[in-house]
Scaffold this active site. Structure first.
Site, PDB file in Angstrom:
ATOM      1  N   ASP A  11       0.868  -1.182   0.000  1.00  0.00           N
ATOM      2  CA  ASP A  11       0.000   0.000   0.000  1.00  0.00           C
ATOM      3  C   ASP A  11       0.901   1.226   0.000  1.00  0.00           C
ATOM      4  O   ASP A  11       2.099   1.131   0.276  1.00  0.00           O
ATOM      5  CB  ASP A  11      -0.906   0.006   1.247  1.00  0.00           C
ATOM      6  CG  ASP A  11      -1.821   1.228   1.291  1.00  0.00           C
ATOM      7  OD1 ASP A  11      -2.479   1.517   0.266  1.00  0.00           O
ATOM      8  OD2 ASP A  11      -1.869   1.920   2.325  1.00  0.00           O
ATOM      9  N   SER A  12       0.292   2.378  -0.264  1.00  0.00           N
ATOM     10  CA  SER A  12       1.059   3.617  -0.232  1.00  0.00           C
ATOM     11  C   SER A  12       1.447   4.006   1.194  1.00  0.00           C
ATOM     12  O   SER A  12       2.297   4.870   1.379  1.00  0.00           O
ATOM     13  CB  SER A  12       0.215   4.746  -0.830  1.00  0.00           C
ATOM     14  OG  SER A  12      -0.947   4.921  -0.035  1.00  0.00           O
ATOM     15  N   CYS A  74      -4.281  -1.550  -2.037  1.00  0.00           N
ATOM     16  CA  CYS A  74      -4.403  -0.117  -2.289  1.00  0.00           C
ATOM     17  C   CYS A  74      -5.281   0.035  -3.527  1.00  0.00           C
ATOM     18  O   CYS A  74      -4.978  -0.541  -4.580  1.00  0.00           O
ATOM     19  CB  CYS A  74      -3.014   0.455  -2.549  1.00  0.00           C
ATOM     20  SG  CYS A  74      -3.005   2.162  -3.093  1.00  0.00           S
ATOM     21  N   GLU A 153      -2.724   8.895   8.175  1.00  0.00           N
ATOM     22  CA  GLU A 153      -1.264   8.753   8.247  1.00  0.00           C
ATOM     23  C   GLU A 153      -0.673   9.519   9.438  1.00  0.00           C
ATOM     24  O   GLU A 153       0.404   9.206   9.911  1.00  0.00           O
ATOM     25  CB  GLU A 153      -0.605   9.249   6.945  1.00  0.00           C
ATOM     26  CG  GLU A 153      -0.829   8.325   5.758  1.00  0.00           C
ATOM     27  CD  GLU A 153      -0.042   7.005   5.819  1.00  0.00           C
ATOM     28  OE1 GLU A 153       1.028   6.969   6.444  1.00  0.00           O
ATOM     29  OE2 GLU A 153      -0.543   6.019   5.248  1.00  0.00           O
ATOM     30  N   CYS A 185     -10.929   3.070  -0.504  1.00  0.00           N
ATOM     31  CA  CYS A 185      -9.536   3.388  -0.179  1.00  0.00           C
ATOM     32  C   CYS A 185      -9.253   2.642   1.104  1.00  0.00           C
ATOM     33  O   CYS A 185     -10.045   2.710   2.055  1.00  0.00           O
ATOM     34  CB  CYS A 185      -9.366   4.899   0.033  1.00  0.00           C
ATOM     35  SG  CYS A 185      -7.737   5.335   0.705  1.00  0.00           S
ATOM     36  N   HIS A 187      -7.321   3.120   3.431  1.00  0.00           N
ATOM     37  CA  HIS A 187      -7.126   3.932   4.640  1.00  0.00           C
ATOM     38  C   HIS A 187      -8.465   4.217   5.357  1.00  0.00           C
ATOM     39  O   HIS A 187      -8.477   4.462   6.564  1.00  0.00           O
ATOM     40  CB  HIS A 187      -6.509   5.290   4.280  1.00  0.00           C
ATOM     41  CG  HIS A 187      -5.031   5.262   4.036  1.00  0.00           C
ATOM     42  ND1 HIS A 187      -4.479   4.731   2.901  1.00  0.00           N
ATOM     43  CD2 HIS A 187      -3.981   5.710   4.796  1.00  0.00           C
ATOM     44  CE1 HIS A 187      -3.150   4.873   2.953  1.00  0.00           C
ATOM     45  NE2 HIS A 187      -2.837   5.462   4.098  1.00  0.00           N
TER      46      HIS A 187
HETATM   47  N1  DGL Z   1      -4.723   3.368   0.576  1.00  0.00           N
HETATM   48  C1  DGL Z   1      -4.747   3.790  -0.757  1.00  0.00           C
HETATM   49  C2  DGL Z   1      -5.974   3.395  -1.525  1.00  0.00           C
HETATM   50  O1  DGL Z   1      -6.606   2.426  -1.185  1.00  0.00           O
HETATM   51  C3  DGL Z   1      -4.168   5.070  -1.216  1.00  0.00           C
HETATM   52  C4  DGL Z   1      -4.092   6.260  -0.380  1.00  0.00           C
HETATM   53  C5  DGL Z   1      -3.193   7.284  -1.037  1.00  0.00           C
HETATM   54  O2  DGL Z   1      -1.996   7.064  -1.029  1.00  0.00           O
HETATM   55  O3  DGL Z   1      -3.672   8.303  -1.537  1.00  0.00           O
HETATM   56  O4  DGL Z   1      -6.304   3.999  -2.497  1.00  0.00           O
END
Ligand code: DGL
Length: 270
Positions: A11-12, A74, A153, A185, A187
Site C-alpha cells: 500500500d502507499s 491499495c 497517516e 480506499c 485507509h
Molecule cells: N490506501 C490507498 C488506496 O486504497 C491510497 C491512499 C493514497 O496514497 O492516496 O487507495
C-alpha cells in the site's frame, strides 16, 4: 501442499493494514509481509504513470522476499497497475476493487451506490465501470476525499478535526439516497465510526480491502498453496519507507497488538 512462504501486501502507507487485520482473522496460519510506501504517500493525487512505477518498486522488493501471492492492498494502485503486474508475475496477484464491487452489488437494495476514494481511484472510474457492468440500472455516486488519507497517516482518526473534515467532505453524498457506500480506499476503514456516524446507520459501508481476503482465501485453496499446521498466529513482517515510529504506533493500535516493529527501507530514488 503445505506452503509457508509469506503472502505479500503493498500500500502507499498504513491503509493496507486494514486488509492485514482481516487476513489475520481469516487466515491465522499464514505468514505475511507488509510494505507501506509511507514516504511517498499519498498516491491518490499522483499521475497514473508514477503510481504504476512506485507499485512496481514495491512489488520487486516483495518478490525478493519470496512471496507466494501478492495483494495490492491499495485501490489507487489496483486501479492503474493490477492488470500489468498480474500479467507479468509468476504468482497470483489480487487487487481490492473487484471484491469491493461484488460486495456492494450484493448489499444494495435500492441500487443507489456511493463510492469514496482517492482522486486517482475516482478519476479511473474503475468502480463505476465494474458496478455498471454488473447492474446496468445502478446509480453510482463517486466522491474523492483527498483530506482523509493525511488524517490517517498522522494518527488523527479520532480527533475533533477528523470529525469536522469527514462531515464536510461527505456532505455532497448525504442527499443522494444511497443505501450502500464503498470505502474505496484502504485507509478509510480507520475512519469508519466517523463515516458511519455522518452517513447514518441506514447506509451500509462496504470495506473493499476486507472483502478481498475471502478471495485471497479462495485462491490459496485453488492454487493449493495454503499454509497448514504452522504455529498460529503466522508471522507478520512490516516494512515502511517512512517513519517506523509512526508506523508502529498506528499498526499496533489498529491491529490490537504490541509487537509490530517495522523496518525502514528505501525504494527508488528518494
Ligand atoms: N490506501 C490507498 C488506496 O486504497 C491510497 C491512499 C493514497 O496514497 O492516496 O487507495
Amino acid at each position: 501442499m503445505n506452503n509457508t512462504q509469506p503472502i505479500g501486501f503493498i500500500d502507499s502507507g498504513v491503509g493496507g493494514l486494514t486488509v492485514i487485520k482481516e487476513a489475520m482473522k481469516q487466515l491465522p496460519n499464514e505468514n505475511m509481509i507488509y510494505l507501506g510506501d509511507t514516504a511517498r504517500c499519498p498516491y491518490g493525487p499522483r499521475p497514473a504513470e508514477q503510481v504504476v512505477q512506485y507499485t512496481w518498486e514495491m512489488t520487486r522488493f516483495l518478490m525478493k522476499q519470496n512471496i507466494k501471492m501478492l495483494v495490492i492492498a491499495c485501490n489507487t494502485a489496483t486501479a492503474v497497475a493490477l492488470e500489468e503486474i498480474n500479467q507479468a508475475l509468476p504468482i497470483p496477484v489480487i487487487g481490492v476493487i473487484a471484491s469491493g464491487t461484488r460486495a456492494a452489488v450484493k448489499a444494495t437494495k435500492s441500487q443507489q451506490i456511493g463510492i469514496i476514494g482517492t482522486i486517482g481511484t475516482v478519476n479511473s472510474k474503475s468502480y463505476e465501470t465494474a458496478i455498471m457492468s454488473r447492474v446496468a440500472s445502478a446509480n453510482v455516486f463517486s466522491l474523492a476525499c483527498p483530506k482523509f488519507v493525511p488524517l490517517v497517516e498522522s494518527n488523527q482518526t479520532h480527533s475533533p478535526i477528523a470529525k469536522k473534515i469527514v462531515a464536510e467532505t461527505l456532505r455532497p453524498l448525504q442527499n443522494k439516497k444511497i443505501d450502500t457506500l464503498i470505502l474505496g480506499c484502504t485507509h478509510y476503514p480507520l475512519l469508519r465510526p466517523i463515516i458511519q456516524n455522518v452517513m447514518g446507520k441506514d447506509v451500509q459501508l462496504v470495506d473493499s480491502g476486507a472483502e478481498t481476503i475471502s478471495e485471497v482465501s479462495m485462491l490459496l485453496d485453488y492454487f493449493n498453496i495454503v499454509s497448514l499446521n504452522t504455529p498460529k498466529p503466522g508471522k507478520l513482517a512490516c516494512y515502511t519507507t517512512g517513519s517506523t515510529k509512526m508506523f508502529d504506533e498506528i499498526a499496533n493500535k489498529w491491529l490490537e497488538r504490541t509487537d509490530v516493529k517495522s523496518q525502514h527501507i528505501q525504494l527508488g530514488e528518494m
